[in-house]
Design a protein around this motif. Structure first.
Motif, PDB file in Angstrom:
ATOM      1  N   SER A  99     -11.437  -1.834  -4.329  1.00 37.79           N
ATOM      2  CA  SER A  99     -10.532  -1.311  -3.306  1.00 37.79           C
ATOM      3  C   SER A  99     -10.772  -2.016  -1.975  1.00 37.79           C
ATOM      4  O   SER A  99     -11.905  -2.401  -1.664  1.00 37.79           O
ATOM      5  CB  SER A  99     -10.725   0.203  -3.137  1.00 37.79           C
ATOM      6  OG  SER A  99      -9.899   0.701  -2.099  1.00 37.79           O
ATOM      7  N   TYR A 124       0.700   2.223  -8.031  1.00 32.11           N
ATOM      8  CA  TYR A 124       0.812   1.887  -6.618  1.00 32.11           C
ATOM      9  C   TYR A 124       1.451   0.512  -6.467  1.00 32.11           C
ATOM     10  O   TYR A 124       0.958  -0.481  -7.020  1.00 32.11           O
ATOM     11  CB  TYR A 124      -0.585   1.900  -5.979  1.00 32.11           C
ATOM     12  CG  TYR A 124      -0.630   1.465  -4.533  1.00 32.11           C
ATOM     13  CD1 TYR A 124      -0.286   2.341  -3.513  1.00 32.11           C
ATOM     14  CD2 TYR A 124      -1.029   0.173  -4.194  1.00 32.11           C
ATOM     15  CE1 TYR A 124      -0.330   1.957  -2.190  1.00 32.11           C
ATOM     16  CE2 TYR A 124      -1.083  -0.228  -2.863  1.00 32.11           C
ATOM     17  CZ  TYR A 124      -0.732   0.662  -1.863  1.00 32.11           C
ATOM     18  OH  TYR A 124      -0.778   0.269  -0.554  1.00 32.11           O
ATOM     19  N   ARG A 165      -2.401  -1.772 -10.393  1.00 27.74           N
ATOM     20  CA  ARG A 165      -2.873  -1.158  -9.154  1.00 27.74           C
ATOM     21  C   ARG A 165      -2.455   0.313  -9.114  1.00 27.74           C
ATOM     22  O   ARG A 165      -1.361   0.676  -9.557  1.00 27.74           O
ATOM     23  CB  ARG A 165      -2.335  -1.909  -7.935  1.00 27.74           C
ATOM     24  CG  ARG A 165      -2.884  -3.330  -7.821  1.00 27.74           C
ATOM     25  CD  ARG A 165      -2.566  -3.929  -6.470  1.00 27.74           C
ATOM     26  NE  ARG A 165      -3.240  -3.195  -5.387  1.00 27.74           N
ATOM     27  CZ  ARG A 165      -3.065  -3.486  -4.098  1.00 27.74           C
ATOM     28  NH1 ARG A 165      -2.260  -4.464  -3.732  1.00 27.74           N
ATOM     29  NH2 ARG A 165      -3.700  -2.778  -3.178  1.00 27.74           N
ATOM     30  N   TYR A 166      -3.338   1.160  -8.574  1.00 27.04           N
ATOM     31  CA  TYR A 166      -3.105   2.601  -8.569  1.00 27.04           C
ATOM     32  C   TYR A 166      -3.512   3.213  -7.234  1.00 27.04           C
ATOM     33  O   TYR A 166      -4.371   2.678  -6.524  1.00 27.04           O
ATOM     34  CB  TYR A 166      -3.908   3.271  -9.693  1.00 27.04           C
ATOM     35  CG  TYR A 166      -3.504   2.843 -11.076  1.00 27.04           C
ATOM     36  CD1 TYR A 166      -2.516   3.534 -11.785  1.00 27.04           C
ATOM     37  CD2 TYR A 166      -4.090   1.738 -11.682  1.00 27.04           C
ATOM     38  CE1 TYR A 166      -2.137   3.142 -13.055  1.00 27.04           C
ATOM     39  CE2 TYR A 166      -3.714   1.337 -12.963  1.00 27.04           C
ATOM     40  CZ  TYR A 166      -2.733   2.042 -13.635  1.00 27.04           C
ATOM     41  OH  TYR A 166      -2.351   1.630 -14.894  1.00 27.04           O
ATOM     42  N   ALA A 167      -2.878   4.325  -6.919  1.00 30.60           N
ATOM     43  CA  ALA A 167      -3.284   5.152  -5.778  1.00 30.60           C
ATOM     44  C   ALA A 167      -4.030   6.355  -6.338  1.00 30.60           C
ATOM     45  O   ALA A 167      -3.557   6.997  -7.274  1.00 30.60           O
ATOM     46  CB  ALA A 167      -2.062   5.600  -4.973  1.00 30.60           C
ATOM     47  N   SER A 169      -6.232   3.020  -2.494  1.00 31.57           N
ATOM     48  CA  SER A 169      -5.567   2.226  -3.529  1.00 31.57           C
ATOM     49  C   SER A 169      -6.612   1.351  -4.206  1.00 31.57           C
ATOM     50  O   SER A 169      -7.557   0.887  -3.564  1.00 31.57           O
ATOM     51  CB  SER A 169      -4.460   1.355  -2.919  1.00 31.57           C
ATOM     52  OG  SER A 169      -4.995   0.485  -1.928  1.00 31.57           O
TER      53      SER A 169
END
Length: 294
Positions: free
Chosen positions: A145, A220, A226-228, A282
């Protein structure tokens, strides 16, 4: 990938010039971990340099009769937690000799997409593994991150925690039954989701968003790996990059029944990480595919 170099303590290595300097350093000081034929008189080579046993960066190059050319360099953080998953698959990204993996997480019911860190190993062993009955059955997930903050924990009583544990186990059983085609389980899950949504709508008018949202894990941006996330911090480890002397926080975070290890530069983390607090940010998801005998 270059923007995540700072996540492992290389915040000054984001320009092309600095990355070329780092690539030259890696080729002189690192070890070769794979060398795979691509075409006639051409093959791919990977170098690895470790900051710690589980954190470092990998340089991918292409070797021809005319010389060796740098393709890309990426940071990694190897996860130590094994995720038992199903339906593991891998696909090459267009334009680069790197791969994305996908799997189904049985606990959360989510389909996870991640950057495959050991893609060359998987390619090398694929034919032999499948022929001998060895199949990809687990994944070690981790994440990097460059933008995150610390949130205070929610006030949960012992009773509430116990209810959450029971509800999560019931949901896991329903997800497992639904994946096998159980219509009743599908209906129960649909009704449960509607109830949760209605409850959230009622609370959001009088409470803070992050009091309503306990943990979350969602895609994300446009990059599929990619992720939140918002998750509970379970472990905190502080690491110093010996090459740059920048501090890194390695946080074990639990969100939506998924436990992952997240690395972030101390400069990019707002707040003081402590066990029991929450992480919001994120991430770039990475994974190492494991093979076991069937």
């Amino acid at each position: 990938m270059n923007i995540f170099m700072r996540a492992i303590g290389f915040s000054q290595y984001e320009t092309k010039k600095k990355l070329n300097e780092l690539a030259d350093y890696i080729k002189k000081n690192a070890r070769i971990i794979s060398s795979i034929p691509l075409k006639q008189d051409e093959y791919a080579r990977e170098y690895i340099i470790n900051i710690t046993e589980s954190i470092g960066c990998i340089l991918h190059t292409t070797v021809t009769d005319e010389g060796e050319y740098d393709d890309y360099i990426y940071p990694f953080s190897k996860g130590t937690l094994t995720q038992c998953v199903a339906g593991v698959s891998m696909e090459r990204k267009l334009g680069q000799e790197c791969y994305l993996g996908a799997c189904d997480d049985g606990k959360s019911g989510m389909n996870l997409i991640f950057f495959v860190m050991n893609s060359q190993e998987c390619i090398n062993q694929a034919e032999h593994d499948y022929a001998s009955g060895r199949l990809p059955v687990n994944v070690h997930l981790s994440a990097l991150s460059v933008d995150a903050k610390i949130l205070l924990p929610l006030d949960r009583s012992g009773n509430m925690r116990q209810k959450q544990v029971v509800a999560k186990e019931k949901k896991r059983q329903m997800l497992e039954a639904a994946s096998k085609g159980d219509v009743q389980a599908m209906q129960i899950l649909s009704i449960s989701q509607m109830d949760e949504l209605n409850n959230a709508y009622q609370r959001i008018g009088r409470e803070d968003l992050f009091s309503v949202v306990d943990t979350t894990f969602m895609p994300y941006g446009l990059e599929c790996d990619r992720y939140a996330i918002v998750g509970d911090i379970k472990e905190v480890e502080k690491i110093t990059n010996p090459l740059t002397e920048e501090n890194i926080h390695k946080l074990t975070v639990e969100c939506n029944e998924l436990t992952i290890e997240v690395c972030i530069n101390e400069k990019d983390l707002f707040g003081e990480p402590q066990v029991g607090r929450r992480l919001k940010g994120s991430i770039w998801m990475q994974g190492e595919i494991g093979f076991l005998l069937s």
